[in-house]
Design a protein around this motif. Structure first.
Motif, PDB file in Angstrom:
ATOM      1  N   HIS A 208       0.698 -10.983   6.955  1.00 38.99           N
ATOM      2  CA  HIS A 208       1.101 -12.133   6.497  1.00 38.99           C
ATOM      3  C   HIS A 208       1.225 -12.447   4.995  1.00 38.99           C
ATOM      4  N   PRO A 209       1.894 -11.632   4.266  1.00 33.64           N
ATOM      5  CA  PRO A 209       1.999 -11.932   2.853  1.00 33.64           C
ATOM      6  C   PRO A 209       3.300 -12.814   2.522  1.00 33.64           C
ATOM      7  N   LEU A 210       3.420 -12.900   1.207  1.00 27.50           N
ATOM      8  CA  LEU A 210       4.447 -13.755   0.866  1.00 27.50           C
ATOM      9  C   LEU A 210       5.628 -12.802   0.556  1.00 27.50           C
ATOM     10  N   ILE A 211       6.468 -12.425   1.621  1.00 29.81           N
ATOM     11  CA  ILE A 211       7.613 -11.368   1.753  1.00 29.81           C
ATOM     12  C   ILE A 211       8.403 -11.070   0.298  1.00 29.81           C
ATOM     13  N   THR A 212       8.539 -12.333  -0.121  1.00 27.41           N
ATOM     14  CA  THR A 212       9.459 -12.429  -1.174  1.00 27.41           C
ATOM     15  C   THR A 212       8.913 -11.871  -2.646  1.00 27.41           C
ATOM     16  N   LYS A 213       7.611 -11.569  -2.513  1.00 32.55           N
ATOM     17  CA  LYS A 213       6.786 -10.957  -3.782  1.00 32.55           C
ATOM     18  C   LYS A 213       6.623  -9.597  -3.558  1.00 32.55           C
ATOM     19  N   LEU A 214       7.223  -9.043  -2.560  1.00 33.76           N
ATOM     20  CA  LEU A 214       7.017  -7.680  -2.247  1.00 33.76           C
ATOM     21  C   LEU A 214       8.261  -6.853  -2.437  1.00 33.76           C
ATOM     22  N   PRO A 215       8.213  -5.572  -3.149  1.00 31.13           N
ATOM     23  CA  PRO A 215       9.247  -4.613  -3.065  1.00 31.13           C
ATOM     24  C   PRO A 215       9.933  -4.261  -1.847  1.00 31.13           C
ATOM     25  N   PRO A 216      11.110  -3.719  -1.985  1.00 28.16           N
ATOM     26  CA  PRO A 216      11.471  -3.195  -0.632  1.00 28.16           C
ATOM     27  C   PRO A 216      10.736  -2.294   0.087  1.00 28.16           C
ATOM     28  N   SER A 217       9.998  -1.572  -0.144  1.00 28.14           N
ATOM     29  CA  SER A 217       9.155  -0.642   0.568  1.00 28.14           C
ATOM     30  C   SER A 217       8.115  -1.353   0.913  1.00 28.14           C
ATOM     31  N   GLY A 218       7.552  -2.407   0.289  1.00 26.52           N
ATOM     32  CA  GLY A 218       6.411  -3.178   0.857  1.00 26.52           C
ATOM     33  C   GLY A 218       6.785  -4.040   2.062  1.00 26.52           C
ATOM     34  N   ILE A 219       8.091  -4.613   1.996  1.00 29.21           N
ATOM     35  CA  ILE A 219       8.698  -5.344   3.182  1.00 29.21           C
ATOM     36  C   ILE A 219       8.724  -4.369   4.184  1.00 29.21           C
TER      37      ILE A 219
END
Length: 297
Positions: free
Chosen positions: A175-186
């Motif tokens: 449940h992270p804030l997806i928009t703060k992640l790099p593509p690899s994190g998403i």
């Protein structure tokens, strides 16, 4: 939350339908709202949500031969990123991938008095069984957007949800804030969750929802690569703020309408009010002749 028993034969059929029925109906949903970059945070979490309004474009647009078409959901241009084969978290069985959307779906087409109930953040053994018990009592199916870390410790509860015929969606791993992640994190958040759902149910999810309702281009691209369609909501109960059972009930009943998708939660905090509210508003919706359903062709 909790439940009665469904005969084994029905439970087997429901499991297959719950996993397969959803994606076949991507064309039955209407898209609207936020642009391709991040939407305002919404849902359970630290940031206050912004409700998507109950309005929306009319559904049921017909194409050649009378087939339903999507409205305002033009796919984005294919990019080199989308065309790269995924080496991790790729679907384990071949299947056609959905187009990359620029907006999540927000509602069903207005085909009669049809509504969808959705629950985020579970499964949670404290609250999910109570939700399931009420849904079973009224023979109603819903959508559950689950977090992978919750599934990992509550696999039997996920099976119970699927056995009852509910559609299981992907709500990220942690449940992270997806928009703060790099593509690899998403990719890791969505892919790892699809993987554990497939381990438990035998099939990966066909729908996903961004935590807090925050989407961006990478989330749409990676979701499509994983074979999933994005679903948001029309009515936000804001139940994560614990406003009181009566307030949650009023928000659902006041926002009820053809094609509405309702957002509630079955985890992520004290959800006893959400469990109690469902017991009150579900029979009222049925008395008002709403058909509570899940996306299916």
């Amino acid at each position: 939350m909790q439940k009665d028993q469904t005969p084994p034969s029905r439970r087997s059929v429901f499991r297959v339908v719950a996993c397969l029925g959803a994606a076949a109906t991507a064309g039955l949903l209407v898209a609207e709202g936020a642009g391709p970059e991040a939407a305002a945070p919404s849902g359970a979490g630290s940031a206050p949500p912004t409700a998507a309004g109950p309005g929306g474009p009319p559904g049921g647009a017909l194409g050649p031969g009378g087939a339903p078409q999507l409205v305002r959901a033009a796919p984005m241009q294919a990019s080199a990123y989308r065309l790269r084969p995924m080496t991790e978290y790729a679907p384990t069985r071949p299947r056609s991938l959905p187009p990359v959307r620029s907006h999540p779906f927000l509602r069903l087409p207005e085909a009669g008095r049809t509504m969808v109930l959705t629950f985020d953040d579970g499964p949670d053994p404290r609250y999910t069984p109570g939700i399931l018990r009420t849904l079973r009592r009224y023979d109603v199916r819903a959508m559950f957007f689950v977090c992978g870390e919750m599934v990992a410790t509550n696999r039997d509860l996920l099976r119970e949800m699927a056995d009852d015929g509910h559609v299981i969606g992907n709500h990220s791993w942690s449940h992270p804030l997806i928009t703060k992640l790099p593509p690899s994190g998403i990719r890791a958040e969505l892919g790892r969750t699809s993987e554990v759902i497939e381990e438990v149910l035998g099939l990966p999810p066909l729908w996903y929802r961004a935590p807090f309702g925050a989407w961006n281009r990478h989330s749409f691209e990676i979701g499509a690569e994983l074979g999933m369609e994005p679903l948001a909501w029309t009515v936000d109960t804001l139940d994560w703020t614990e406003p009181g059972t009566g307030t949650i009930v009023s928000r659902v009943l006041d926002g009820a309408g053809p094609g509405v998708v309702v957002l509630s939660h079955d985890a992520g905090g004290d959800r006893s009010q959400s469990v109690a509210a469902l017991r009150h508003y579900l029979p009222r919706l049925l008395e008002d002749e709403y058909r509570i359903t899940v996306p299916r062709r």
